[in-house]
Motif scaffolding. Structure first.
Motif, mmCIF file in Angstrom:
data_model
loop_
_atom_site.group_PDB
_atom_site.id
_atom_site.type_symbol
_atom_site.label_atom_id
_atom_site.label_comp_id
_atom_site.label_asym_id
_atom_site.label_seq_id
_atom_site.Cartn_x
_atom_site.Cartn_y
_atom_site.Cartn_z
ATOM 1 N N TRP A 83 0.799 -1.363 -0.143
ATOM 2 C CA TRP A 83 -0.052 -0.103 0.111
ATOM 3 C C TRP A 83 0.843 1.410 0.077
ATOM 4 O O TRP A 83 0.302 2.500 0.356
ATOM 5 N N GLN A 84 2.095 1.150 -0.134
ATOM 6 C CA GLN A 84 3.102 2.324 -0.204
ATOM 7 C C GLN A 84 2.518 3.363 -1.192
ATOM 8 O O GLN A 84 1.993 3.024 -2.311
ATOM 9 N N ASP A 85 2.434 4.594 -0.848
ATOM 10 C CA ASP A 85 2.201 5.781 -1.652
ATOM 11 C C ASP A 85 0.598 5.847 -2.231
ATOM 12 O O ASP A 85 0.260 6.490 -2.870
ATOM 13 N N LYS A 86 -0.322 4.997 -1.279
ATOM 14 C CA LYS A 86 -1.627 5.054 -1.673
ATOM 15 C C LYS A 86 -1.989 6.185 -1.141
ATOM 16 O O LYS A 86 -1.718 6.687 0.220
ATOM 17 N N ILE A 87 -3.225 6.903 -1.418
ATOM 18 C CA ILE A 87 -3.733 7.849 -0.682
ATOM 19 C C ILE A 87 -4.763 7.261 0.412
ATOM 20 O O ILE A 87 -5.417 6.169 0.314
ATOM 21 N N PHE A 88 -4.590 7.790 1.757
ATOM 22 C CA PHE A 88 -5.328 7.274 2.748
ATOM 23 C C PHE A 88 -6.414 8.691 3.310
ATOM 24 O O PHE A 88 -5.774 9.570 3.385
ATOM 25 N N ALA A 89 -7.297 8.209 3.856
ATOM 26 C CA ALA A 89 -8.040 9.188 5.073
ATOM 27 C C ALA A 89 -8.886 8.296 5.980
ATOM 28 O O ALA A 89 -8.965 6.957 5.928
ATOM 29 N N GLY A 90 -9.545 8.819 6.839
ATOM 30 C CA GLY A 90 -10.192 8.226 7.810
ATOM 31 C C GLY A 90 -11.332 9.171 8.385
ATOM 32 O O GLY A 90 -11.385 10.283 8.634
ATOM 33 N N PHE A 91 -12.321 8.222 9.256
ATOM 34 C CA PHE A 91 -13.287 8.860 9.794
ATOM 35 C C PHE A 91 -13.650 7.806 11.271
ATOM 36 O O PHE A 91 -13.346 6.968 11.281
ATOM 37 N N SER A 92 -14.218 8.606 12.157
ATOM 38 C CA SER A 92 -14.708 7.995 13.317
ATOM 39 C C SER A 92 -15.813 8.758 13.771
ATOM 40 O O SER A 92 -16.262 9.842 13.503
ATOM 41 N N ASN A 93 -16.680 7.740 14.551
ATOM 42 C CA ASN A 93 -18.221 8.304 14.978
ATOM 43 C C ASN A 93 -18.282 7.685 16.400
ATOM 44 O O ASN A 93 -17.637 6.666 16.850
ATOM 45 N N SER A 94 -18.870 8.667 17.330
ATOM 46 C CA SER A 94 -19.131 8.130 18.759
ATOM 47 C C SER A 94 -20.382 8.948 19.054
ATOM 48 O O SER A 94 -20.752 9.675 18.694
ATOM 49 N N ALA A 95 -20.857 8.453 20.243
ATOM 50 C CA ALA A 95 -22.041 8.863 20.858
ATOM 51 C C ALA A 95 -22.020 10.253 21.379
ATOM 52 O O ALA A 95 -22.841 11.013 21.505
ATOM 53 N N SER A 96 -20.770 10.731 21.866
ATOM 54 C CA SER A 96 -20.375 11.891 22.395
ATOM 55 C C SER A 96 -20.037 13.073 21.332
ATOM 56 O O SER A 96 -19.499 12.530 20.305
ATOM 57 N N LEU A 97 -20.195 14.219 21.629
ATOM 58 C CA LEU A 97 -19.635 15.353 20.513
ATOM 59 C C LEU A 97 -18.280 15.304 20.173
ATOM 60 O O LEU A 97 -17.576 15.144 19.500
ATOM 61 N N ASN A 98 -17.421 14.815 21.640
ATOM 62 C CA ASN A 98 -15.907 14.621 21.418
ATOM 63 C C ASN A 98 -15.846 13.124 21.608
ATOM 64 O O ASN A 98 -15.377 12.523 20.600
#
Length: 182
Positions: A83-98
């Motif tokens: 996966w060298q030099d692939k574009i990556f991004a991410g997300f997360s979800n939770s019940a609290s605002l933070n």
């Protein structure tokens, strides 16, 4: 150009976010199952993808064990630099605002960096004025990646439209950046 959104969702909220990210990115969805596994054809899709968007809920200050099992399984890919030099991004979800989502995003960013990936930030200004509401774009003020809040007593249908619209815009950004690199 292909992009894959690989995610784990325990209760359906993160799946809904993944669907919106995929909509914006024109991406394929790859669900990590309740045992922390994906199929061989999913591994092949990740191998062929130009961009990989990682998604997980935040449980107890980090990603859940199912996502960690998947991440550990990527060590075979890491060893060959697949996966060298692939574009990556991410997300997360939770019940609290933070809800310590930032810790989960740092985990995802570190995983991408271990693979030699190129990380894409959210790239949106925060909605942080007195007039801002939960229906505004980036109302949680993310920058490293996409942050989403889902009330613990609500179904996935009750995620704030601002968060879902931010998810689509995030997917669009990842697709744009992936296109520039490919």
């Amino acid at each position: 150009m292909s992009i894959a959104v690989v995610y784990y969702s325990g209760y359906g909220h993160t799946k809904r976010v993944a669907e919106n990210v995929a909509l914006g990115a024109g991406a394929d969805l790859i669900a990590i199952d309740d045992k922390g596994d994906i199929t061989e054809s999913d591994w092949q899709r990740l191998s062929e993808a130009k961009g990989i968007i990682l998604g997980a809920p935040t449980y107890m200050g980090s990603v859940p064990w199912q996502f960690k099992k998947f991440a550990d399984a990527t060590s075979k890919v890491w060893f060959t630099r697949g996966w060298q030099d692939k574009i990556f991004a991410g997300f997360s979800n939770s019940a609290s605002l933070n809800g310590d989502k930032q810790v989960s995003l740092q985990y995802l960013q570190t995983l991408a960096s271990q693979h030699g990936g190129i990380w894409v930030s959210l790239g949106l200004l925060p909605a942080n004025t007195l007039a801002a509401t939960r229906e505004d774009i980036n109302n949680l003020g993310g920058s490293v990646g996409l942050l989403v809040q889902s009330p613990s007593d609500a179904s996935a249908d009750n995620i704030a439209t601002g968060d879902l619209e931010t998810a689509v815009k995030f997917g669009e950004r990842v697709a744009f950046i992936t296109g520039r690199f490919n």
